[in-house]
Write a protein that holds these residues in place. Structure first.
Motif, PDB file in Angstrom:
ATOM      1  N   GLY B 202      77.310  37.414  60.777  1.00 57.46           N
ATOM      2  CA  GLY B 202      77.484  38.821  61.143  1.00 57.46           C
ATOM      3  C   GLY B 202      76.421  39.312  62.107  1.00 57.46           C
ATOM      4  O   GLY B 202      76.424  40.474  62.488  1.00 57.46           O
ATOM      5  N   GLN B 203      75.480  38.451  62.455  1.00 54.20           N
ATOM      6  CA  GLN B 203      74.421  38.889  63.362  1.00 54.20           C
ATOM      7  C   GLN B 203      74.350  37.980  64.578  1.00 54.20           C
ATOM      8  O   GLN B 203      74.475  36.760  64.451  1.00 54.20           O
ATOM      9  N   ILE B 204      74.150  38.599  65.722  1.00 58.72           N
ATOM     10  CA  ILE B 204      73.897  37.775  66.902  1.00 58.72           C
ATOM     11  C   ILE B 204      72.645  38.272  67.610  1.00 58.72           C
ATOM     12  O   ILE B 204      72.302  39.459  67.557  1.00 58.72           O
ATOM     13  N   LEU B 205      71.996  37.305  68.237  1.00 59.06           N
ATOM     14  CA  LEU B 205      70.778  37.595  68.961  1.00 59.06           C
ATOM     15  C   LEU B 205      71.165  37.707  70.439  1.00 59.06           C
ATOM     16  O   LEU B 205      71.828  36.830  70.979  1.00 59.06           O
ATOM     17  N   ILE B 206      70.744  38.822  71.045  1.00 57.92           N
ATOM     18  CA  ILE B 206      71.073  39.031  72.455  1.00 57.92           C
ATOM     19  C   ILE B 206      69.777  39.010  73.244  1.00 57.92           C
ATOM     20  O   ILE B 206      68.838  39.747  72.921  1.00 57.92           O
ATOM     21  N   GLY B 207      69.724  38.161  74.256  1.00 61.35           N
ATOM     22  CA  GLY B 207      68.532  38.129  75.107  1.00 61.35           C
ATOM     23  C   GLY B 207      68.886  38.628  76.489  1.00 61.35           C
ATOM     24  O   GLY B 207      69.810  38.114  77.118  1.00 61.35           O
ATOM     25  N   TYR B 208      68.169  39.644  76.936  1.00 61.20           N
ATOM     26  CA  TYR B 208      68.396  40.155  78.283  1.00 61.20           C
ATOM     27  C   TYR B 208      67.360  39.555  79.217  1.00 61.20           C
ATOM     28  O   TYR B 208      66.230  39.254  78.822  1.00 61.20           O
ATOM     29  N   SER B 209      67.758  39.436  80.466  1.00 59.68           N
ATOM     30  CA  SER B 209      66.957  38.754  81.449  1.00 59.68           C
ATOM     31  C   SER B 209      65.537  39.321  81.566  1.00 59.68           C
ATOM     32  O   SER B 209      64.577  38.597  81.763  1.00 59.68           O
ATOM     33  N   GLN B 231      57.725  38.767  79.522  1.00 58.22           N
ATOM     34  CA  GLN B 231      58.109  37.872  80.617  1.00 58.22           C
ATOM     35  C   GLN B 231      59.624  37.784  80.752  1.00 58.22           C
ATOM     36  O   GLN B 231      60.355  38.014  79.799  1.00 58.22           O
ATOM     37  N   GLN B 232      60.025  37.391  81.921  1.00 57.96           N
ATOM     38  CA  GLN B 232      61.454  37.221  82.156  1.00 57.96           C
ATOM     39  C   GLN B 232      61.983  36.114  81.247  1.00 57.96           C
ATOM     40  O   GLN B 232      61.421  35.017  81.184  1.00 57.96           O
ATOM     41  N   LEU B 233      63.067  36.433  80.579  1.00 62.86           N
ATOM     42  CA  LEU B 233      63.596  35.510  79.567  1.00 62.86           C
ATOM     43  C   LEU B 233      64.451  34.416  80.202  1.00 62.86           C
ATOM     44  O   LEU B 233      65.209  34.671  81.138  1.00 62.86           O
ATOM     45  N   GLU B 234      64.340  33.196  79.690  1.00 64.08           N
ATOM     46  CA  GLU B 234      65.195  32.100  80.163  1.00 64.08           C
ATOM     47  C   GLU B 234      66.210  31.699  79.100  1.00 64.08           C
ATOM     48  O   GLU B 234      67.367  31.456  79.392  1.00 64.08           O
ATOM     49  N   ASN B 235      65.734  31.569  77.845  1.00 68.81           N
ATOM     50  CA  ASN B 235      66.651  31.099  76.814  1.00 68.81           C
ATOM     51  C   ASN B 235      66.116  31.430  75.428  1.00 68.81           C
ATOM     52  O   ASN B 235      64.953  31.795  75.277  1.00 68.81           O
ATOM     53  N   LEU B 236      66.973  31.269  74.447  1.00 65.64           N
ATOM     54  CA  LEU B 236      66.618  31.552  73.055  1.00 65.64           C
ATOM     55  C   LEU B 236      67.065  30.399  72.178  1.00 65.64           C
ATOM     56  O   LEU B 236      68.028  29.704  72.492  1.00 65.64           O
ATOM     57  N   TYR B 237      66.361  30.226  71.039  1.00 63.08           N
ATOM     58  CA  TYR B 237      66.817  29.224  70.068  1.00 63.08           C
ATOM     59  C   TYR B 237      66.437  29.668  68.666  1.00 63.08           C
ATOM     60  O   TYR B 237      65.285  30.030  68.406  1.00 63.08           O
ATOM     61  N   SER B 247      61.779  32.020  72.051  1.00 62.87           N
ATOM     62  CA  SER B 247      62.245  32.421  73.374  1.00 62.87           C
ATOM     63  C   SER B 247      61.433  31.652  74.409  1.00 62.87           C
ATOM     64  O   SER B 247      60.246  31.369  74.199  1.00 62.87           O
ATOM     65  N   CYS B 248      62.042  31.290  75.494  1.00 62.62           N
ATOM     66  CA  CYS B 248      61.283  30.622  76.552  1.00 62.62           C
ATOM     67  C   CYS B 248      61.433  31.431  77.832  1.00 62.62           C
ATOM     68  O   CYS B 248      62.414  32.150  78.027  1.00 62.62           O
ATOM     69  N   HIS B 249      60.469  31.286  78.697  1.00 63.71           N
ATOM     70  CA  HIS B 249      60.331  32.264  79.776  1.00 63.71           C
ATOM     71  C   HIS B 249      60.122  31.635  81.144  1.00 63.71           C
ATOM     72  O   HIS B 249      59.771  30.458  81.271  1.00 63.71           O
ATOM     73  N   TYR B 250      60.283  32.508  82.111  1.00 65.48           N
ATOM     74  CA  TYR B 250      60.191  32.099  83.504  1.00 65.48           C
ATOM     75  C   TYR B 250      58.788  31.614  83.885  1.00 65.48           C
ATOM     76  O   TYR B 250      58.631  30.800  84.784  1.00 65.48           O
ATOM     77  N   ASP B 251      57.779  32.099  83.202  1.00 64.12           N
ATOM     78  CA  ASP B 251      56.413  31.731  83.592  1.00 64.12           C
ATOM     79  C   ASP B 251      55.946  30.439  82.936  1.00 64.12           C
ATOM     80  O   ASP B 251      54.784  30.083  83.027  1.00 64.12           O
ATOM     81  N   GLY B 252      56.853  29.755  82.258  1.00 60.60           N
ATOM     82  CA  GLY B 252      56.478  28.485  81.651  1.00 60.60           C
ATOM     83  C   GLY B 252      55.933  28.648  80.248  1.00 60.60           C
ATOM     84  O   GLY B 252      55.292  27.737  79.723  1.00 60.60           O
ATOM     85  N   PRO B 279      49.537  28.379  87.006  1.00 61.97           N
ATOM     86  CA  PRO B 279      50.925  28.848  86.960  1.00 61.97           C
ATOM     87  C   PRO B 279      51.905  27.699  86.787  1.00 61.97           C
ATOM     88  O   PRO B 279      51.762  26.639  87.403  1.00 61.97           O
ATOM     89  N   CYS B 280      52.864  27.936  85.934  1.00 57.56           N
ATOM     90  CA  CYS B 280      53.835  26.882  85.626  1.00 57.56           C
ATOM     91  C   CYS B 280      55.234  27.336  85.999  1.00 57.56           C
ATOM     92  O   CYS B 280      55.499  28.525  86.161  1.00 57.56           O
ATOM     93  N   LYS B 281      56.105  26.363  86.071  1.00 57.33           N
ATOM     94  CA  LYS B 281      57.506  26.670  86.354  1.00 57.33           C
ATOM     95  C   LYS B 281      58.200  27.101  85.066  1.00 57.33           C
ATOM     96  O   LYS B 281      57.685  26.912  83.959  1.00 57.33           O
ATOM     97  N   ALA B 282      59.373  27.630  85.226  1.00 56.13           N
ATOM     98  CA  ALA B 282      60.084  28.177  84.081  1.00 56.13           C
ATOM     99  C   ALA B 282      60.443  27.095  83.072  1.00 56.13           C
ATOM    100  O   ALA B 282      60.693  25.945  83.433  1.00 56.13           O
ATOM    101  N   ILE B 283      60.446  27.501  81.802  1.00 59.15           N
ATOM    102  CA  ILE B 283      61.065  26.660  80.770  1.00 59.15           C
ATOM    103  C   ILE B 283      62.476  27.204  80.614  1.00 59.15           C
ATOM    104  O   ILE B 283      62.672  28.355  80.231  1.00 59.15           O
ATOM    105  N   SER B 284      63.454  26.391  80.969  1.00 57.57           N
ATOM    106  CA  SER B 284      64.794  26.954  81.045  1.00 57.57           C
ATOM    107  C   SER B 284      65.582  26.777  79.754  1.00 57.57           C
ATOM    108  O   SER B 284      66.601  27.422  79.560  1.00 57.57           O
ATOM    109  N   LYS B 285      65.137  25.888  78.884  1.00 60.16           N
ATOM    110  CA  LYS B 285      65.864  25.710  77.627  1.00 60.16           C
ATOM    111  C   LYS B 285      64.889  25.116  76.622  1.00 60.16           C
ATOM    112  O   LYS B 285      64.044  24.294  77.001  1.00 60.16           O
TER     113      LYS B 285
END
Lengths: 347, 959
Positions: B202-209, B231-237, B247-252, B279-285
């Motif tokens: 009954g619950q969902i997690l919503i991640g906005y950019s 930070q800018q969001l890339e993905n959730l788990y 959550s993982c983010h654009y800044d690594g 500075p690191c690259k994004a973690i996308s997943k």
């Protein structure tokens, strides 16, 4: 030696019976003969099957003149040339006045003394707007010397004018065979290669076909310059009436193609060198049951190509009947000799 | 000619033809070209791969595979399996959604597209309003949540794709419950991720950019929790128990957030930048996997330091103190983790990491120490080095098969012993009728032996010829041997390496004798290697011989590449095929034809200059014959055409650039540049082609002449025991056909076995046939007295073929690109011919004798010629009467490389490359069909839940 006899016009019967009747009338059973007749235009045409026999009977007005020649006496060269001369003498009306005006070839000399370089062929069965040109590559060192390109041409179709892709001659190499004949020109549209229509084929395919046939290349073109076309009388012989301006008669090119293909065999012989000996042409293998027919064709052909010209209307007649019955595709000896018909030699 | 005009008059033959011939494209082998999306169903244990051309391929246990194609041919962006269903949803780059299902039909499962759907916004709304960015199939398998660029989350019903408008989650609704101080309308732009609560459907997690994360209660239609990332969001788990999510983010960086009943909490428990501080690259997943021992596996894609490793394609695995960054040579498309499928299990217990990279599939065993790779049974990267030639051998004797497998298994010791983890579905195809080998030669000098018997083309053994030669590449200059203390802890994985150290090593011709285990391999620089199968490692000297194909021709200067330098002294070879003799052609032009006669112990080879015969028993050159026309200067210049050489030189210059880059920045390595270079290469190729297009398209019409270039190019070589001199005595003979339409026949005298080492093999030219049409000779074949093609060497000795009829007269079949001709022997007279080009305008590209059996009776089979033309058509032509039986369009005529790569088998099947990495398999025979037949059953529904989405009341409905 003349004989006169009568036939029931409505029931002429079969050619076999007629042939038997002739042998009987002339009291020459077991002698092979060639049978010819003069049609309404005064052309000498052969009778060798049911169809042209029926045609002959139907044209009798009311008299049908039939010429009979002993097969072994009249080898084909004699038959050919004799026919020509006799036709001139005996029959006042000669087949193609236009050709004769231009080329009184018989007077020049025997054609076998010359090597043909190129020729316009099948003038009588093609529409006037088309030209079928044969380039004799063998024996000359001259390159064929032309280029082809993609292009588009306008056709008359049931839906009106339509632009369709076509293949065109794009360039003639100076001094090449194509240029020296004067029969092909830049922007001529290529319609057929050795009797096979090129429509629907790509430039590369047509290139490959031409190169594969380069030793005996016959291209049918629609010349870009239509002013030099051979002008024929309204009376044309045989089937030329079927030809339309916009397209080729559908069945004839293939029939012709098959004949030409067969003929080509004689001049394309591979060479073998055995044990470092002298190069020789590879002979034909003793024919198996199946190839007897084709072998005999070739021999006949050989002679006919060497020896000249037969009345062109014969060809046309065959084609007109041929389009009715496909049986005609199976060539018989005698018929094969017809394809040199209508030749104009450029020397 | 008349044969063409009146086809098929014989009804009996027509019926027989239907029993013999049938055209099918049966299966695609290899790795999909340009993959773009990956999906996995833990329920079905099936993996799905989507491609940029709109294909979708499903794989399970070996032999279980399905393929579907979207009509639109658009790039597949996302693939999602519907939980607990045999269904999946794909999202294409045109924003359309497609529902596919696996249905059983006639005993096998089939993949079919059921529905398609494109989300429509209210009239006048911008396209971004409905641009789908995230897809969540709900565990109830009744609805699909679609996150969009506009921040709206639409709910559509399955399978009808009806939009349930009243359930749309709008940004306005979300913002209602969130304090306004640090959130505004813009926080809810673009939905980046949607995740269902693992315990509470009954619950969902919503991640906005922009970093806002909201836990949404579906029943009450309100946000219960919100989390504000900076930070800018890339993905959730979600973690397995639902108490925390990552959550993982654009800044690594990645953050761990607790979810408690107390909704105040909006600070992360932990915020880490694993490869910081720079500075690191994004973690996308990211995945967070729990284990029994408490130490989690943290697995994420990307996150490398931007400046020095930003070009790497990496996936990092962190488990306690162990950390490895798997370094891929091509871009990572996506990955997933296979973890415990036991729904009752408390922990994830991950077992394998499955990574889809642009050019290969890599599976890492996470259970075994050192995390070794798993050898995939399918999806082999055929193009790990570009394929330069192929050779197929049917019906391999068991003994040879086992020896090749055993040699291969010694090469594969570094692979994990884990059984293939993706094992859904059941293969119900009958066992392959015989053992078939497909050998591919590669640009890097290797030959790969593939098991081509069944649906799964997999690598048995890899042979490298490089050891024989000295190459520029320093064997110690290995980019993946990094010290222990290196940071980041990169480890190169996968086999894709498209760059050859030296293009001269490229393999051009392969000939394997399946009875004796002799193998001949010939390459780009005129090298011919003869090898023997040895089950043990060995160290020995490779004998050298030179074959000067120009002989006494004076005044030529070879302008092409030099021959390869050979290693002096003994060389160590691993078990498998070991070279024992090297014949070097001079000039070192590419070897264009090769034949091996294992019974006579002879190998024949040809180049653009001539051909030679080598006795590999006595290691003695028997003779050479120069076929070069004196005026043919072009043949000496090396590369075959200007276009080709231009391409080649471009490629070489890129290789040089790459090498210099590598050496200047040792550690940066090839991976990053690989795709760039490839793209640039492709672009240049395109430019070259375009240039050619722009030139006025006209073709020269000219008869071929003896003076044309490359007439001496040897196209085909053939050994035959036949009547060459007279009809009473037959003798061994060697036949060669050239590009200029010449056929040479040499009479050979091979000493009897007992004096084989004492007397030399002698050869004498017996015949030379010049075809008047001068088209390239592409095939030579001798038919025996029964008009059957002569058997292969040793075939009779192994009782696998009737001995040829030496009583009746033999016939010689010469196939040129333009016609087929049959001659009598020993006196050569022409008997039959079939013209192809003159009539149809197509040319023969490949020709093979194939045996066709009837599907109706076992006791009828016949030999025919299988012919591939330059238009991509396949024709079957009967023997010995040369009648066209049937014609099938097979390859597009524009697909020149596909046509060039085609190889026929002896039993009427074939392969051709549909992309650099994929073979299409086809069959011309009604009898020999290798195609996937498999069933996917719905697994028994588990009592109340299953691993991935536990606790759904709906799961029970499945049964």
């Amino acid at each position: 030696e003349f004989r006169r006899f009568s036939l029931e016009r409505s029931k002429p019967g079969k050619f076999e019976e007629f042939y038997g009747l002739l042998q009987h009338v002339h009291k020459i059973p077991n002698v092979d003969v060639l049978v010819g007749y003069t049609d309404i235009h005064g052309d000498l045409l052969p009778i060798n099957n049911d169809d042209n026999y029926h045609k002959a009977v139907s044209t009798a007005n009311p008299l049908l003149r039939i010429f009979i020649q002993r097969k072994e006496d009249a080898d084909y060269s004699a038959f050919g040339t004799d026919t020509m001369t006799r036709k001139k003498n005996v029959l006042s009306n000669v087949l193609r006045p236009d050709n004769h005006k231009k080329k009184p070839h018989i007077v020049i000399s025997m054609p076998q003394d010359f090597r043909p370089v190129s020729s316009i062929i099948d003038v009588d069965i093609l529409p006037e707007t088309h030209r079928r040109v044969r380039l004799y590559k063998y024996g000359t060192d001259k390159p064929l010397g032309f280029y082809i390109r993609d292009g588009s041409s306008v056709r008359v179709t049931p839906h009106g004018l339509e632009k369709v892709p076509g293949i065109f001659i794009s360039r003639l190499v100076p001094g090449g065979l194509a240029q020296s004949t004067g029969l092909l020109a830049v922007n001529d549209e290529v319609l057929e290669v050795n009797g096979i229509e090129v429509s629907g084929k790509s430039l590369d395919q047509v290139t490959d076909m031409m190169i594969a046939n380069s030793r005996n290349l016959i291209i049918t073109v629609r010349p870009a310059n239509q002013r030099n076309n051979v002008v024929r009388n309204s009376r044309t012989s045989g089937s030329s009436g079927q030809s339309t301006e916009s397209s080729l008669p559908s069945s004839t090119p293939n029939v012709l193609g098959s004949l030409l293909q067969g003929e080509e065999e004689s001049d394309e012989e591979d060479i073998i060198i055995e044990d470092s000996g002298e190069p020789q042409h590879i002979p034909k293998a003793a024919p198996a049951s199946e190839s007897i027919e084709s072998l005999s064709q070739i021999e006949l052909l050989h002679e006919s190509t060497q020896n000249g010209f037969l009345p062109s209307s014969e060809m046309s007649l065959n084609h007109s009947t041929g389009s009715i019955s496909m049986e005609y595709e199976a060539p018989e000896p005698g018929r094969k000799s017809l394809e040199e018909d209508g030749t104009i030699i450029t020397l | 000619m008349r044969r063409f005009l009146r086809p098929g008059h014989d009804p009996v033959r027509e019926r027989l033809k239907r029993d013999l011939f049938q055209f099918n494209k049966t299966v695609e082998h290899g790795f999909p070209h340009q993959p773009s999306a990956l999906g996995y169903s833990p329920f079905l244990r099936l993996m799905a791969i989507g491609t940029r051309s709109g294909a979708i391929k499903l794989y399970g246990a070996p032999g279980v595979e399905f393929m579907g194609l979207h009509e639109e041919n658009n790039t597949v962006m996302q693939i999602h399996f519907i939980p607990d269903q045999c269904q999946l949803v794909t999202l294409l780059d045109d924003n359309s959604l497609h529902l596919w299902s696996l249905k059983q039909h006639g005993g096998t499962s089939e993949l079919r597209e059921e529905h398609r759907f494109t989300l429509k916004g209210p009239p006048g709304s911008p396209p971004s309003a409905t641009q789908v960015t995230a897809v969540l199939p709900h565990s109830s398998w009744e609805v699909l949540y679609l996150g969009t660029e506009s921040g709206n989350i639409f709910v559509v019903e399955l399978p009808s794709f009806r939009v349930l408008e009243d359930r749309t989650i709008t940004p306005e609704a979300v913002l209602q419950r969130i304090p306004e101080d640090n959130c505004n309308r813009r926080s809810c732009e673009l939905v980046e991720a949607l995740r269902e609560h693992p315990k509470n459907p009954g619950q969902i997690l919503i991640g906005y950019s922009r970093g806002l994360i909201v836990l949404w209660d579906l029943q009450n239609n309100k946000a219960t929790h919100h989390f504000l990332g900076s930070q800018q969001l890339e993905n959730l788990y979600w973690q397995r128990d639902g108490s925390k999510f990552i959550s993982c983010h654009y800044d690594g960086s990645y953050s761990q957030w607790p979810v408690s009943s107390d909704s105040r909490q909006s600070e992360p428990l932990e915020n880490t930048v694993p490869y910081g501080p720079f500075p690191c690259k994004a973690i996308s997943k990211i995945y967070w996997q729990t284990t029994k021992n408490g130490l989690p596996y943290i697995i994420f894609q990307g996150g490398m330091p931007r400046a020095s490793y930003g070009d790497r394609h990496s996936i990092s695995v962190i488990h306690g103190s162990q950390q490895t960054a798997f370094d891929f040579t091509s871009r990572v498309i996506d990955f997933f983790i296979i973890f415990s499928s036991d729904p009752a299990a408390e922990f994830d217990d991950p077992s394998a990491l499955v990574v889809l990279a642009e050019e290969e599939l890599v599976v890492i065993d996470l259970k075994s120490a050192g995390w070794p790779a798993v050898h995939p049974p399918y999806l082999a990267s055929l193009h790990c080095s570009a394929i330069t030639c192929s050779h197929h051998v049917s019906n391999i004797p068991l003994k040879l098969w086992e020896r090749i497998i055993s040699a291969g298994s010694k090469q594969n010791i570094h692979y994990s012993s884990m059984p293939w983890p993706i094992d859904g579905g059941t293969n119900i195809a009958p066992d392959p009728p015989q053992r078939d080998l497909l050998l591919t030669g590669h640009e890097d000098g290797t030959v790969r032996f593939w098991d081509a018997s069944g649906v799964c083309l997999h690598l048995l053994y890899k042979l490298s010829t490089v050891r024989v030669f000295l190459t520029d590449a320093d064997p110690n200059d290995n980019m993946n041997t990094l010290g222990e203390d290196e940071w980041p802890p990169l480890r190169k994985v996968g086999t894709f390496d498209p760059y050859s150290d030296d293009p001269r090593l490229g393999i051009q011709k392969i000939y394997l004798c399946k009875y004796s285990g002799y193998l001949a391999v010939a390459g780009t620089a005129g090298q011919v290697l003869v090898m023997e199968l040895n089950d043990e490692d060995a160290e020995h000297v490779v004998d050298h011989a030179e074959a000067d194909l120009l002989q006494d021709q004076e005044g030529y200067r070879w302008k092409g590449h030099e021959k390869l330098k050979t290693r002096d002294g003994p060389v160590r070879f691993e078990a498998g095929f070991q070279p024992f003799v090297l014949v070097q052609c001079q000039p070192p032009a590419v070897v264009t034809s090769l034949a091996l006669h294992s019974e006579w112990r002879l190998v024949a080879f040809g180049t653009s200059h001539g051909f030679g015969l080598f006795d590999h028993q006595q290691k003695r050159l028997v003779f050479v014959k120069c076929t070069l026309h004196p005026s043919d200067q072009l043949a000496l210049e090396g590369p075959l055409s200007r276009v080709k050489s231009l391409k080649k030189s471009l490629r070489q210059s890129f290789r040089r650039i790459r090498r210099s880059r590598v050496s200047s920045r040792k550690r940066r390595g090839g991976g990053g540049n690989a795709s760039e270079v490839q793209e640039a290469n492709a672009k240049f190729d395109q430019d070259v082609l375009q240039e050619m297009e722009l030139a006025p398209v006209q073709r020269k019409i000219e008869a071929r002449s003896a003076e044309d270039s490359f007439t001496g190019f040897v196209r085909t070589l053939y050994f035959a025991d036949t009547f060459l001199r007279d009809s009473s005595r037959h003798c061994p003979s060697l036949w060669a056909g050239t590009n200029g339409g010449t056929v040479y026949a040499f009479c050979l005298r091979v000493p009897p076995a007992e004096r084989r080492m004492d007397e030399p093999v002698r050869a004498e030219q017996a015949k030379e046939i010049q075809l008047m049409h001068r088209a390239p000779v592409v095939g030579i074949l001798v038919l025996d007295g029964r008009s059957t093609p002569l058997p292969e060497p040793l075939e009779v000795a192994h009782d696998l073929s009737k001995s040829p009829d030496m009583q009746g007269s033999h016939q010689l079949l010469v196939v040129s690109e333009e016609q087929f001709k049959v001659f009598t022997l020993p006196k050569v007279s022409s008997k039959l011919k079939l013209k192809l080009t003159a009539l149809e305008g197509c040319r023969v590209r490949k020709v093979t004798v194939a045996n066709f059996g009837s599907c109706k009776t076992d006791d009828y089979s016949e030999n025919d010629l299988a012919v591939l033309t330059n238009l991509g058509d396949i024709q079957i032509i009967s023997l010995p009467f040369l009648k066209l039986q049937i014609r099938y369009p097979c390859i597009r005529k524009e697909d020149v490389s596909g046509i060039a790569s085609c190889v026929f088998t002896k039993y009427g099947q074939g392969f051709y490359l549909i992309s650099p990495s994929e073979f299409e398999r086809f069959s011309l025979s009604t009898k020999w069909l290798v195609e996937p037949r498999c069933i996917v059953d719905m697994p028994e529904a588990t009592t109340n839940n299953h691993v991935h989405k536990p606790g759904t009341e709906n799961a029970a409905r499945i049964s």
